[in-house]
Design an enzyme around this catalytic site. Structure first.
Site, PDB file in Angstrom:
ATOM      1  N   CYS A 217       0.836  -1.205   0.000  1.00 51.70           N
ATOM      2  CA  CYS A 217       0.000   0.000   0.000  1.00 51.70           C
ATOM      3  C   CYS A 217       0.870   1.254   0.000  1.00 51.70           C
ATOM      4  O   CYS A 217       1.731   1.418   0.871  1.00 51.70           O
ATOM      5  CB  CYS A 217      -0.923   0.009   1.217  1.00 51.70           C
ATOM      6  SG  CYS A 217      -1.959   1.490   1.298  1.00 51.70           S
TER       7      CYS A 217
ATOM      8  N   HIS B 275      -3.110   0.884   8.736  1.00 52.20           N
ATOM      9  CA  HIS B 275      -3.710   0.445   7.479  1.00 52.20           C
ATOM     10  C   HIS B 275      -5.063  -0.224   7.686  1.00 52.20           C
ATOM     11  O   HIS B 275      -5.959  -0.117   6.831  1.00 52.20           O
ATOM     12  CB  HIS B 275      -2.757  -0.522   6.766  1.00 52.20           C
ATOM     13  CG  HIS B 275      -3.283  -1.044   5.465  1.00 52.20           C
ATOM     14  ND1 HIS B 275      -3.066  -0.391   4.258  1.00 52.20           N
ATOM     15  CD2 HIS B 275      -4.028  -2.148   5.159  1.00 52.20           C
ATOM     16  CE1 HIS B 275      -3.656  -1.068   3.283  1.00 52.20           C
ATOM     17  NE2 HIS B 275      -4.233  -2.149   3.810  1.00 52.20           N
TER      18      HIS B 275
ATOM     19  N   ASN C   9     -14.147   8.751   0.142  1.00 48.25           N
ATOM     20  CA  ASN C   9     -14.856   7.597  -0.405  1.00 48.25           C
ATOM     21  C   ASN C   9     -14.444   6.375   0.404  1.00 48.25           C
ATOM     22  O   ASN C   9     -13.250   6.151   0.610  1.00 48.25           O
ATOM     23  CB  ASN C   9     -14.476   7.344  -1.868  1.00 48.25           C
ATOM     24  CG  ASN C   9     -14.803   8.507  -2.771  1.00 48.25           C
ATOM     25  OD1 ASN C   9     -15.767   9.223  -2.553  1.00 48.25           O
ATOM     26  ND2 ASN C   9     -13.990   8.706  -3.796  1.00 48.25           N
TER      27      ASN C   9
ATOM     28  N   HIS D 113      -6.316   1.812   2.410  1.00 53.95           N
ATOM     29  CA  HIS D 113      -5.867   2.557   3.586  1.00 53.95           C
ATOM     30  C   HIS D 113      -6.861   3.687   3.891  1.00 53.95           C
ATOM     31  O   HIS D 113      -7.366   4.343   2.975  1.00 53.95           O
ATOM     32  CB  HIS D 113      -4.481   3.139   3.314  1.00 53.95           C
ATOM     33  CG  HIS D 113      -3.801   3.687   4.532  1.00 53.95           C
ATOM     34  ND1 HIS D 113      -2.763   3.033   5.152  1.00 53.95           N
ATOM     35  CD2 HIS D 113      -4.010   4.819   5.234  1.00 53.95           C
ATOM     36  CE1 HIS D 113      -2.366   3.747   6.191  1.00 53.95           C
ATOM     37  NE2 HIS D 113      -3.104   4.837   6.259  1.00 53.95           N
TER      38      HIS D 113
ATOM     39  N   HIS E 106      -8.263   6.953   4.082  1.00 54.10           N
ATOM     40  CA  HIS E 106      -7.812   8.229   3.537  1.00 54.10           C
ATOM     41  C   HIS E 106      -8.962   8.942   2.860  1.00 54.10           C
ATOM     42  O   HIS E 106      -9.980   8.355   2.538  1.00 54.10           O
ATOM     43  CB  HIS E 106      -6.678   8.019   2.528  1.00 54.10           C
ATOM     44  CG  HIS E 106      -7.138   7.431   1.218  1.00 54.10           C
ATOM     45  ND1 HIS E 106      -7.504   6.115   1.071  1.00 54.10           N
ATOM     46  CD2 HIS E 106      -7.297   7.993  -0.013  1.00 54.10           C
ATOM     47  CE1 HIS E 106      -7.863   5.887  -0.181  1.00 54.10           C
ATOM     48  NE2 HIS E 106      -7.747   7.018  -0.863  1.00 54.10           N
TER      49      HIS E 106
END
Length: 384
Positions: free
Chosen positions: A76, A139, A179, A190, A192
């Site tokens: 990631c 994460h 989203n 992750h 965000h």
């Protein structure tokens, strides 16, 4: 919750993009950590094309076809760098971090754009900026797992970026959003969000501003103040209230489960919130996200992923010197396209073809279910 100081420091990534750390302790040195990746200079750019039938601009960003797509957890790019595993974040840990998107939808184009000899094409170079906001270095977490203190740090990051991006001469509107879920189209798991600094006023904001102008001319009152006051008086769709914020399902909700969160003292943009508003926002926002997580409890052996959602901050457009429209009322729209366990609300013929919405869930029923799913405040994660 006691107001906390946030410490801001900025650095550069290997290709020249900016990275900004928002730390809860001073002198972490994270912005000084070098990005060791051999990246070429960033040269992305997009183009804006005008749709005369709708009087709207459309952004073309063909370079995004090659962006990172659902990498395995151990690759990631939003995790901190560790050893020889190098990511978009050079530091070995972080609280909240913001950086320029490597594959932006909006970015200054290297050369002018025009339609040339094409009489149907009106184009101009793109401008603006796209940023990624990482809420935590964990994460496996989600925003709803954050402590109120960490959520407060995210609020500070949103406010900082709203003020700085809104002051740019090529920016007309700043849009922070998140989203969550592959159903929404998320390509990185992750936790965000993103911030789009548009070089034009997007259609939804333009429509709200026009409606507010008509309401002011007809009644002498502010439209956003009127909507909030009317929903509070009705009461049936209010899902959460505090001293400074109120959340309700709008009477004409488009999505199966949709909440609007307004400050009771109207401000145009996030950076205009005072400390008391920011403090309470951190807690009430976590409660709303917790309620969305609880809307569709998993039965034994269930396979539904967590509730997908979009969290969208509606802020005032800004004029050429960065001043936000004072008539506009900042608010959050939080919604999910899941209408029932295992079932999604699709934007089919009426919604996608005509922009005429049909909702499958009565807003009053949705409000009752959201209220029932609100978490116990005593169960919030403890302060760090």
């Amino acid at each position: 919750m006691r107001t906390r100081q946030v410490f801001r420091s900025a650095g550069s990534l290997a290709d020249g993009r900016e990275i900004i750390y928002f730390d809860e302790a001073p002198d972490t040195g994270r912005a000084d950590v070098a990005d060791r990746r051999p990246l070429p200079p960033s040269t992305t750019g997009s183009q804006l094309r005008y749709d005369p039938l709708l009087d709207e601009w459309v952004a073309l960003a063909a370079h995004r076809q090659n962006r990172t797509y659902l990498p395995p957890p151990d690759e990631c790019p939003l995790d901190p760098s560790a050893g020889e595993r190098l990511s978009e974040i050079p530091a070995g840990d972080y609280d909240v971090v913001v950086f320029e998107n490597r594959f932006p939808s909006l970015a200054p184009a290297p050369e002018p754009a025009d339609g040339g000899d094409d009489p149907a094409l009106l184009a101009r170079p793109s401008a603006g900026r796209c940023e990624v906001v990482c809420f935590t270095s964990d994460h496996a977490a989600s925003f709803s797992d954050l402590t109120p203190a960490r959520a407060r740090t995210v609020v500070e990051a949103w406010a900082d970026r709203t003020a700085e991006l809104g002051a740019r001469p090529d920016v007309a509107h700043v849009y922070p959003f998140e989203n969550r879920g592959v159903e929404i189209g998320v390509t990185l798991q992750h936790p965000h969000g993103q911030i789009y600094a548009y070089p034009f006023v997007p259609p939804r904001i333009a429509a709200m501003r026009e409606a507010a102008g008509k309401h002011r001319a007809a009644t002498g009152a502010n439209l956003f103040d009127t909507v909030v006051a009317d929903e509070r008086r009705a009461g049936s769709r209010v899902v959460a209230e505090g001293e400074h914020w109120t959340a309700f399902v709008p009477a004409a909700a488009r999505w199966p489960y949709e909440v609007r969160l307004f400050p009771l003292r109207r401000v145009p943009t996030l950076d205009r919130l005072d400390d008391d508003q920011r403090d309470e926002l951190a807690g009430i926002y976590l409660d709303l996200l917790g309620a969305f997580d609880g809307l569709f409890p998993q039965p034994a052996g269930g396979t539904d992923p967590p509730t997908p959602y979009i969290s969208a901050w509606h802020q005032a457009p800004v004029d050429a010197d960065g001043t936000p429209d004072p008539e506009f009322g900042l608010h959050l729209q939080l919604f999910t396209l899941r209408r029932a366990p295992g079932k999604l609300k699709y934007l089919a013929g009426s919604e996608s073809g005509m922009a005429a919405w049909i909702n499958d869930v009565a807003p009053e029923d949705a409000a009752e279910r959201i209220r029932a799913a609100l978490p116990d405040p005593a169960a919030r994660p403890t302060e760090s």
